[in-house]
Design a protein around this motif. Structure first.
Motif, PDB file in Angstrom:
ATOM      1  N   LEU A  25       0.827  -1.207   0.000  1.00 49.38           N
ATOM      2  CA  LEU A  25       0.000   0.000   0.000  1.00 49.38           C
ATOM      3  C   LEU A  25       0.859   1.255   0.000  1.00 49.38           C
ATOM      4  CD1 LEU A  25      -2.916   1.014   0.130  1.00 49.38           C
ATOM      5  CD2 LEU A  25      -2.741   0.994   2.614  1.00 49.38           C
ATOM      6  N   VAL A  26       1.941   1.245   0.796  1.00 47.17           N
ATOM      7  CA  VAL A  26       2.844   2.399   0.833  1.00 47.17           C
ATOM      8  C   VAL A  26       3.495   2.608  -0.527  1.00 47.17           C
ATOM      9  CG1 VAL A  26       5.025   3.221   1.801  1.00 47.17           C
ATOM     10  CG2 VAL A  26       3.275   2.305   3.308  1.00 47.17           C
ATOM     11  N   PHE A  27       3.918   1.518  -1.181  1.00 44.73           N
ATOM     12  CA  PHE A  27       4.530   1.642  -2.501  1.00 44.73           C
ATOM     13  C   PHE A  27       3.535   2.221  -3.508  1.00 44.73           C
ATOM     14  CE2 PHE A  27       7.961  -1.413  -1.292  1.00 44.73           C
ATOM     15  CZ  PHE A  27       9.020  -0.632  -1.715  1.00 44.73           C
ATOM     16  N   ALA A  28       2.299   1.720  -3.478  1.00 44.02           N
ATOM     17  CA  ALA A  28       1.297   2.221  -4.421  1.00 44.02           C
ATOM     18  C   ALA A  28       1.010   3.699  -4.192  1.00 44.02           C
ATOM     19  CB  ALA A  28       0.019   1.400  -4.297  1.00 44.02           C
ATOM     20  N   GLN A  29       0.829   4.069  -2.929  1.00 41.37           N
ATOM     21  CA  GLN A  29       0.568   5.474  -2.621  1.00 41.37           C
ATOM     22  C   GLN A  29       1.766   6.350  -2.949  1.00 41.37           C
ATOM     23  OE1 GLN A  29      -2.299   6.875  -1.664  1.00 41.37           O
ATOM     24  NE2 GLN A  29      -3.304   4.872  -1.815  1.00 41.37           N
ATOM     25  N   SER A  30       2.975   5.804  -2.752  1.00 37.74           N
ATOM     26  CA  SER A  30       4.179   6.596  -3.046  1.00 37.74           C
ATOM     27  C   SER A  30       4.316   6.850  -4.538  1.00 37.74           C
ATOM     28  CB  SER A  30       5.414   5.856  -2.524  1.00 37.74           C
ATOM     29  OG  SER A  30       5.632   4.660  -3.254  1.00 37.74           O
ATOM     30  N   ARG A  31       3.969   5.835  -5.358  1.00 36.71           N
ATOM     31  CA  ARG A  31       4.020   6.043  -6.804  1.00 36.71           C
ATOM     32  C   ARG A  31       3.040   7.137  -7.221  1.00 36.71           C
ATOM     33  NH1 ARG A  31       8.038   4.420  -9.763  1.00 36.71           N
ATOM     34  NH2 ARG A  31       6.627   4.194 -11.551  1.00 36.71           N
ATOM     35  N   LYS A  32       1.853   7.096  -6.641  1.00 35.73           N
ATOM     36  CA  LYS A  32       0.868   8.122  -6.956  1.00 35.73           C
ATOM     37  C   LYS A  32       1.349   9.496  -6.503  1.00 35.73           C
ATOM     38  CE  LYS A  32      -4.011   9.251  -6.212  1.00 35.73           C
ATOM     39  NZ  LYS A  32      -5.268   8.823  -5.523  1.00 35.73           N
ATOM     40  N   GLU A  34       4.417  10.364  -6.017  1.00 33.08           N
ATOM     41  CA  GLU A  34       5.587  10.724  -6.812  1.00 33.08           C
ATOM     42  C   GLU A  34       5.174  11.380  -8.123  1.00 33.08           C
ATOM     43  OE1 GLU A  34       8.927   8.181  -9.246  1.00 33.08           O
ATOM     44  OE2 GLU A  34       8.281   7.453  -7.276  1.00 33.08           O
ATOM     45  N   GLU A  35       4.183  10.786  -8.798  1.00 32.26           N
ATOM     46  CA  GLU A  35       3.715  11.359 -10.059  1.00 32.26           C
ATOM     47  C   GLU A  35       3.062  12.715  -9.844  1.00 32.26           C
ATOM     48  OE1 GLU A  35       4.263  10.320 -13.078  1.00 32.26           O
ATOM     49  OE2 GLU A  35       5.443   8.648 -12.290  1.00 32.26           O
ATOM     50  N   GLU A  36       2.229  12.815  -8.810  1.00 36.15           N
ATOM     51  CA  GLU A  36       1.564  14.101  -8.543  1.00 36.15           C
ATOM     52  C   GLU A  36       2.571  15.188  -8.210  1.00 36.15           C
ATOM     53  OE1 GLU A  36      -1.199  13.299  -5.451  1.00 36.15           O
ATOM     54  OE2 GLU A  36      -2.670  12.302  -6.767  1.00 36.15           O
ATOM     55  N   GLN A  37       3.571  14.843  -7.379  1.00 35.92           N
ATOM     56  CA  GLN A  37       4.567  15.838  -7.012  1.00 35.92           C
ATOM     57  C   GLN A  37       5.418  16.237  -8.220  1.00 35.92           C
ATOM     58  OE1 GLN A  37       6.625  14.877  -3.446  1.00 35.92           O
ATOM     59  NE2 GLN A  37       8.199  16.441  -3.691  1.00 35.92           N
ATOM     60  N   ALA A  38       5.763  15.231  -9.064  1.00 34.09           N
ATOM     61  CA  ALA A  38       6.558  15.541 -10.258  1.00 34.09           C
ATOM     62  C   ALA A  38       5.771  16.459 -11.198  1.00 34.09           C
ATOM     63  CB  ALA A  38       6.950  14.251 -10.964  1.00 34.09           C
ATOM     64  N   LYS A  39       4.472  16.171 -11.386  1.00 35.66           N
ATOM     65  CA  LYS A  39       3.655  17.031 -12.238  1.00 35.66           C
ATOM     66  C   LYS A  39       3.526  18.429 -11.658  1.00 35.66           C
ATOM     67  CE  LYS A  39       0.867  13.315 -14.262  1.00 35.66           C
ATOM     68  NZ  LYS A  39      -0.491  12.724 -14.376  1.00 35.66           N
ATOM     69  N   GLU A 192      13.287  10.854  -6.819  1.00 30.96           N
ATOM     70  CA  GLU A 192      14.290  10.172  -5.993  1.00 30.96           C
ATOM     71  C   GLU A 192      14.077  10.457  -4.513  1.00 30.96           C
ATOM     72  OE1 GLU A 192      17.977  11.510  -7.530  1.00 30.96           O
ATOM     73  OE2 GLU A 192      17.954  10.187  -9.288  1.00 30.96           O
ATOM     74  N   GLU A 193      13.707  11.715  -4.188  1.00 30.30           N
ATOM     75  CA  GLU A 193      13.447  12.050  -2.776  1.00 30.30           C
ATOM     76  C   GLU A 193      12.247  11.290  -2.241  1.00 30.30           C
ATOM     77  OE1 GLU A 193      13.012  16.240  -2.737  1.00 30.30           O
ATOM     78  OE2 GLU A 193      15.179  16.660  -2.827  1.00 30.30           O
ATOM     79  N   VAL A 194      11.179  11.209  -3.070  1.00 30.33           N
ATOM     80  CA  VAL A 194       9.998  10.460  -2.634  1.00 30.33           C
ATOM     81  C   VAL A 194      10.345   8.990  -2.458  1.00 30.33           C
ATOM     82  CG1 VAL A 194       7.683   9.727  -3.287  1.00 30.33           C
ATOM     83  CG2 VAL A 194       8.386  12.083  -3.669  1.00 30.33           C
ATOM     84  N   ALA A 195      11.105   8.433  -3.422  1.00 27.76           N
ATOM     85  CA  ALA A 195      11.488   7.020  -3.331  1.00 27.76           C
ATOM     86  C   ALA A 195      12.348   6.761  -2.103  1.00 27.76           C
ATOM     87  CB  ALA A 195      12.235   6.604  -4.598  1.00 27.76           C
ATOM     88  N   SER A 196      13.253   7.715  -1.813  1.00 23.29           N
ATOM     89  CA  SER A 196      14.089   7.558  -0.621  1.00 23.29           C
ATOM     90  C   SER A 196      13.248   7.591   0.655  1.00 23.29           C
ATOM     91  CB  SER A 196      15.140   8.671  -0.593  1.00 23.29           C
ATOM     92  OG  SER A 196      15.917   8.613   0.580  1.00 23.29           O
TER      93      SER A 196
END
Length: 448
Positions: A25-32, A34-39, A192-196
């Protein structure tokens, strides 16, 4: 699998599954995220760059405004305007460019080989017709266009954002652009920051889960050790109990034989010897002593039969539970002169052998206790089917006793009854007061 391993598995497995679910769940939310923050970062940077490009175009427009507003359309005034725009550079890779409405390049300060060429059909690495897209955006759009173009400082093809406007009287399109490779760097850094952060969170969750697993394992290990010690103590107590019961039973049989049968047999032997001497001497009294000895020998045989019956009633093996209880009750009445009312409401289906022995021994033990201690004048025994179980009730009107004190004493009667009932996972209660004592037993019904 042993019980201790089942307990540990049932404790640890849901925890591990929960942790894995949380990590997914954390990985899925982090991907979401990550994309929102990048956009969001990309849109913020692009908005800033668009405002910057508009400012550059406004500055360039103010430079050539006196020439454009003079009303002249000759080549001299246009050449002067092109020279001014060619010198108006900014930054390392910032410059202005001018194209005709037909796509011919009129000025390019960084790529002089393009000047004078018709570039209307030129495409970038993505297949986009760049000049056509710029003209379309200047004439009918907001003036902004993204495409790939060679960056002068690095000679590499890079993403570029341009802003163009039309000078309708001269049929010019002039504009400028900013290379936006730094936007990609910023968004990649954000990802990278979100992934970290996600990795740190997952490691923290995993660490806590590992600690919890270790705590559960340690608790299970301690429980296992404690249960082993308790089981060892119970096993030791059980062994001692078995040895004690064996010795008590042997003592009882020895006492029965020594104090009863042995004394009777010795007395009978002496009486037979006396009768033999008297008969040899022709005395009539010898025949009387012989008849008396034979009578006493019959009593001894009956006593041996009684002891044998106490050890293992033959009727229980040959005829079954109910006839054996009938004989037990009849012998009790004959021996004690205590009226005993026996009620039985069982069907004719044979009962399991072990249950039969248990019920017989419970009645035998209860009647023995009544005979020794109760001073009762009436006994009631009832046995019936009750909710898939056999219910046994034994009641007398004796002096009564304290069940609590009896359990704490050294007597083994009630303890034997309780252990036999527990062996069949049944229930056992006893209540007593002066004038009434009741023993109630329920054993789950097991058919033979």
């Amino acid at each position: 699998m042993q019980l201790k391993y089942k307990i540990v598995t049932l404790s640890v497995l849901p925890l591990i599954i929960s942790v894995l679910f949380i990590c997914v769940l954390v990985f899925a939310q982090s991907r979401k995220l990550e994309e929102e923050q990048a956009k969001l970062i990309e849109s913020s940077i692009m908005a800033a760059k668009q405002a910057e490009l508009k400012n550059y175009i406004e500055l360039a427009s103010s430079l050539i405004a006196p020439l454009y507003e003079s009303g002249r359309n000759d080549e001299a005034i246009k050449s002067q305007a092109l020279d001014m725009l060619a010198r108006a550079n900014f930054g390392v890779d910032g410059y202005f460019f001018v194209y005709t409405r037909e796509g011919k390049n009129l000025m390019h300060p960084r790529q002089a080989h393009l000047v004078g060429k018709d570039l209307l059909g030129m495409t970038d690495n993505n297949g986009l017709p760049v000049i056509q897209a710029l003209l379309e955006s200047a004439q009918h759009g907001d003036g902004f266009q993204r495409y790939t173009w060679e960056k002068p400082s690095t000679r590499q093809v890079t993403e570029k954002l341009s802003y163009v406007v039309m000078l309708d009287r001269w049929d010019w399109m002039f504009g400028t652009g900013i290379y936006i490779d730094d936007v990609e760097v910023a968004t990649r850094k954000s990802r990278e920051e979100v992934a970290s952060g996600v990795l740190t969170t997952v490691l923290a969750i995993s660490s806590f889960a590992m600690i919890a697993v270790l705590v559960v394992f340690a608790g299970g290990l301690m429980l296992n050790v404690s249960e082993h010690r308790l089981a060892d103590r119970k096993l030791y107590a059980l062994n001692q109990r078995i040895v004690t019961l064996q010795e008590e039973e042997r003592s009882r049989v020895s006492r029965e034989l020594h104090d009863g049968i042995s004394q009777q047999l010795v007395s009978i032997k002496f009486q037979f010897e006396l009768a033999s001497l008297e008969l040899q001497n022709g005395q009539e009294k010898g025949l009387e002593n012989l008849r008396s000895g034979i009578s006493r020998l019959g009593e001894a045989i009956g006593e041996i039969r009684r002891i044998s019956h106490d050890l293992r009633p033959s009727l229980l093996d040959t005829l079954g539970l109910l006839p054996a209880i009938d004989q037990l009750v009849a012998e009790f009445e004959q021996r004690t002169d205590i009226p005993t009312h026996y009620e039985r409401h069982l069907d004719d289906a044979p009962v399991d052998k072990n249950v039969s022995v248990t019920l017989f021994r419970i009645i035998q033990e209860a009647l023995a206790n009544i005979e020794r201690h109760s001073k009762a004048s009436t006994v009631i025994i009832s046995m019936l089917n009750a909710k898939n179980a056999i219910a046994l009730r034994i009641e007398d009107n004796g002096v009564g006793f304290s069940p609590v004190l009896m359990e704490k004493s050294q007597g083994i009667g009630l303890r034997n009854i309780r252990e036999r009932v527990d062996h069949h996972r049944g229930s056992f209660t006893v209540s007593s007061s002066p004038g009434r004592t009741e023993l109630y037993v329920e054993i789950p019904l097991q058919r033979a």
